[in-house]
Design a protein around this motif. Structure first.
Motif, PDB file in Angstrom:
ATOM      1  N   LEU A 126       0.830  -1.220   0.000  1.00  0.00           N
ATOM      2  CA  LEU A 126       0.000   0.000   0.000  1.00  0.00           C
ATOM      3  C   LEU A 126       0.860   1.264   0.000  1.00  0.00           C
ATOM      4  N   VAL A 127       1.878   1.287   0.853  1.00  0.00           N
ATOM      5  CA  VAL A 127       2.681   2.522   0.920  1.00  0.00           C
ATOM      6  C   VAL A 127       3.558   2.704  -0.322  1.00  0.00           C
ATOM      7  N   ALA A 128       4.070   1.598  -0.865  1.00  0.00           N
ATOM      8  CA  ALA A 128       4.932   1.722  -2.054  1.00  0.00           C
ATOM      9  C   ALA A 128       4.106   2.139  -3.271  1.00  0.00           C
ATOM     10  N   LEU A 129       2.919   1.556  -3.421  1.00  0.00           N
ATOM     11  CA  LEU A 129       2.061   1.961  -4.544  1.00  0.00           C
ATOM     12  C   LEU A 129       1.640   3.419  -4.397  1.00  0.00           C
ATOM     13  N   THR A 130       1.406   3.848  -3.159  1.00  0.00           N
ATOM     14  CA  THR A 130       1.052   5.253  -2.921  1.00  0.00           C
ATOM     15  C   THR A 130       2.202   6.157  -3.383  1.00  0.00           C
ATOM     16  N   GLN A 162      12.959   7.033  -0.476  1.00  0.00           N
ATOM     17  CA  GLN A 162      13.840   6.128  -1.233  1.00  0.00           C
ATOM     18  C   GLN A 162      13.506   6.147  -2.727  1.00  0.00           C
ATOM     19  N   LEU A 163      12.210   6.199  -3.045  1.00  0.00           N
ATOM     20  CA  LEU A 163      11.813   6.217  -4.459  1.00  0.00           C
ATOM     21  C   LEU A 163      12.225   7.540  -5.117  1.00  0.00           C
ATOM     22  N   ALA A 164      12.012   8.646  -4.401  1.00  0.00           N
ATOM     23  CA  ALA A 164      12.353   9.962  -4.962  1.00  0.00           C
ATOM     24  C   ALA A 164      13.855  10.074  -5.205  1.00  0.00           C
ATOM     25  N   LYS A 165      14.655   9.538  -4.281  1.00  0.00           N
ATOM     26  CA  LYS A 165      16.109   9.553  -4.487  1.00  0.00           C
ATOM     27  C   LYS A 165      16.485   8.733  -5.714  1.00  0.00           C
ATOM     28  N   HIS A 166      15.839   7.574  -5.839  1.00  0.00           N
ATOM     29  CA  HIS A 166      16.119   6.727  -7.012  1.00  0.00           C
ATOM     30  C   HIS A 166      15.773   7.468  -8.312  1.00  0.00           C
ATOM     31  N   LEU A 167      14.724   8.291  -8.262  1.00  0.00           N
ATOM     32  CA  LEU A 167      14.308   9.029  -9.467  1.00  0.00           C
ATOM     33  C   LEU A 167      15.216  10.224  -9.744  1.00  0.00           C
ATOM     34  N   GLY A 168      16.153  10.466  -8.819  1.00  0.00           N
ATOM     35  CA  GLY A 168      17.150  11.510  -9.056  1.00  0.00           C
ATOM     36  C   GLY A 168      16.766  12.875  -8.519  1.00  0.00           C
ATOM     37  N   ALA A 169      15.774  12.917  -7.641  1.00  0.00           N
ATOM     38  CA  ALA A 169      15.325  14.198  -7.092  1.00  0.00           C
ATOM     39  C   ALA A 169      16.164  14.612  -5.885  1.00  0.00           C
ATOM     40  N   LEU A 289       8.504  -1.966  -8.628  1.00  0.00           N
ATOM     41  CA  LEU A 289       8.887  -1.785  -7.222  1.00  0.00           C
ATOM     42  C   LEU A 289       9.611  -3.038  -6.717  1.00  0.00           C
ATOM     43  N   THR A 290       9.120  -4.200  -7.138  1.00  0.00           N
ATOM     44  CA  THR A 290       9.773  -5.467  -6.754  1.00  0.00           C
ATOM     45  C   THR A 290      11.229  -5.460  -7.238  1.00  0.00           C
ATOM     46  N   ALA A 295      16.962  -5.086  -6.076  1.00  0.00           N
ATOM     47  CA  ALA A 295      18.259  -4.440  -6.352  1.00  0.00           C
ATOM     48  C   ALA A 295      18.753  -3.670  -5.123  1.00  0.00           C
ATOM     49  N   ALA A 296      18.031  -3.793  -4.005  1.00  0.00           N
ATOM     50  CA  ALA A 296      18.372  -3.107  -2.747  1.00  0.00           C
ATOM     51  C   ALA A 296      18.368  -1.581  -2.887  1.00  0.00           C
ATOM     52  N   ILE A 297      17.594  -1.080  -3.853  1.00  0.00           N
ATOM     53  CA  ILE A 297      17.452   0.376  -4.012  1.00  0.00           C
ATOM     54  C   ILE A 297      16.376   0.876  -3.055  1.00  0.00           C
ATOM     55  N   ILE A 298      15.368   0.048  -2.836  1.00  0.00           N
ATOM     56  CA  ILE A 298      14.337   0.354  -1.833  1.00  0.00           C
ATOM     57  C   ILE A 298      14.376  -0.759  -0.788  1.00  0.00           C
TER      58      ILE A 298
END
Ligand code: NAP
Length: 332
Positions: A126-130, A162-169, A289-290, A295-298
């Motif tokens: 739920l939180v990752a999809l959000t 973690q997702l925003a960092k991966h996206l380069g923000a 997301l999986t 890949a240990a990014i999240i």
């Protein structure tokens, strides 16, 4: 089967009880639930806050997230078979993951990340999809953009950072003193300790704000955005667009128009776009997301784990609003 259910809406309602095993439709996958996780949404559904938007019939088994093993598949299911390890946010129309078994449409399911145990997998959907639906689908966050993620130490915040960092923000977040170093370690570039500073006085020219807090924080967040920026709230107020997309009645559309009128007007005046996101189940969207998890990014973050028998305590703990990461319910 054993399940945590409510017979009526209200604070502190709910009990462990026996429910019939779910009926498995042609497109359904029957899952033996090994772990679930608690979301603020579970507490809000229990209180009846979502009665108008999500009219469930009672008794209702609570719970939106799951990780478990497939035990049976419907006649039309093509992508899963008994024995598969899976995880999902159950579709909002058919929740009930605080239970030994649940039937879930195969479109909501994804295979469990291979590097996670069931408890960590259940903390994700739920939180990752959000986070994905806000940052990728709605904001189209680009490398080099600046994003403010409120409540970085919460369930949504830990994943969104973690997702925003991966996206380069460039990522700013708000949290209290005890969590400052911890959210920096998660990847936040700029941390505002809300007990010491007012974020709206120190952050400027942001492209995106993810708001998960109250109306006051939402309004103050306008000050940190540049013209053309996006204010995206997951804690309301809902917009008429959301009401239409949900297929809600005309009177409810008008209620939501009024509820969001103030913030939409202020945002427009400032050249900012306001959007309300109400996340949806999506197995296909769990796939990227999986891959990021494998890949240990999240990396998922669990605060506490409770057995199914202590679900009421788990809900009370989440309601206190101090969880650092996710609260998990274990069944196996
Ligand atoms: N629309 C949707 O689809 C959707 C999806 C998911 C969640 N939500 C909503 O989003 C909200 C957050 O969900 P969540 O799962 O992330 O909640 P959560 O995990 O319960 O959040 C707890 C965290 O919030 C932090 N916090 C509390 N007050 C704060 C403040 N004033 N400033 C900064 N941080 C603060 C706490 O940190 P401290 O202890 O340091 O204060 C704690 O770590 C809920 O209202 C939930 O219903 C909506």
């Amino acid at each position: 089967m054993k399940a945590f259910l409510i017979d009526r809406y209200g604070k502190n309602t709910g009990r462990l009880g026996e429910m019939p095993s779910p009926i498995v439709g042609a497109h359904d996958v029957l899952i033996e639930v090994h772990a679930s996780s608690v979301n603020v949404l579970d507490a809000k559904i229990r209180q009846g806050d979502f009665k108008l938007i999500l009219p469930y019939s009672l008794p209702l088994v609570l719970g939106n997230d799951l990780a478990g093993v497939v035990v049976e598949v419907g006649a039309q299911v093509s992508r899963f078979k008994p024995g598969d390890e899976v995880y999902a946010r159950a579709p909002e129309t058919r929740i009930g993951t605080f239970a030994e078994r649940i039937a879930v449409d195969e479109n909501a399911l994804a295979r469990k990340p291979a590097n996670l145990d069931m408890a960590h997998a259940a903390s994700i959907p739920l939180v990752a999809l959000t986070a994905w639906q806000v940052l990728v689908e709605t904001a189209h966050l680009q490398p080099g953009q600046k994003v403010l993620i409120h409540a970085g130490s919460g369930g949504v915040g830990t994943l969104a950072i973690q997702l925003a960092k991966h996206l380069g923000a460039f990522v700013a977040t708000t949290t209290s003193t005890a969590n400052v170093e911890w959210v920096k370690a998660l990847g936040a570039d700029r941390v505002i300790d809300y007990t010491q500073q007012n974020f709206e006085n120190v952050l400027h020219d942001y492209d995106v704000v993810l708001n998960s807090l109250g109306a006051d924080v939402l309004e103050k967040s306008l000050k940190v955005l540049k013209r053309g920026g996006q204010l995206i709230s997951i804690s309301g107020p809902p917009t008429p667009q959301f009401a239409r997309e949900q297929g809600l009645s005309w009177p409810l559309q008008q209620v939501m128009r009024l509820l969001s009128l103030g913030i939409r007007r202020k945002a427009r005046k400032q050249g900012v776009r306001y959007a309300f996101v109400f996340m949806r189940a999506d197995g296909a969207q769990l796939q990227p997301l999986t891959e990021l998890i494998e890949a240990a990014i999240i990396t998922p973050v669990i605060d506490r784990t409770f057995p199914l028998e202590h679900t009421a305590q788990a809900l009370t703990y989440v309601e206190q609003g101090r969880a650092r990461g996710k609260v998990v319910i274990t069944l196996k």
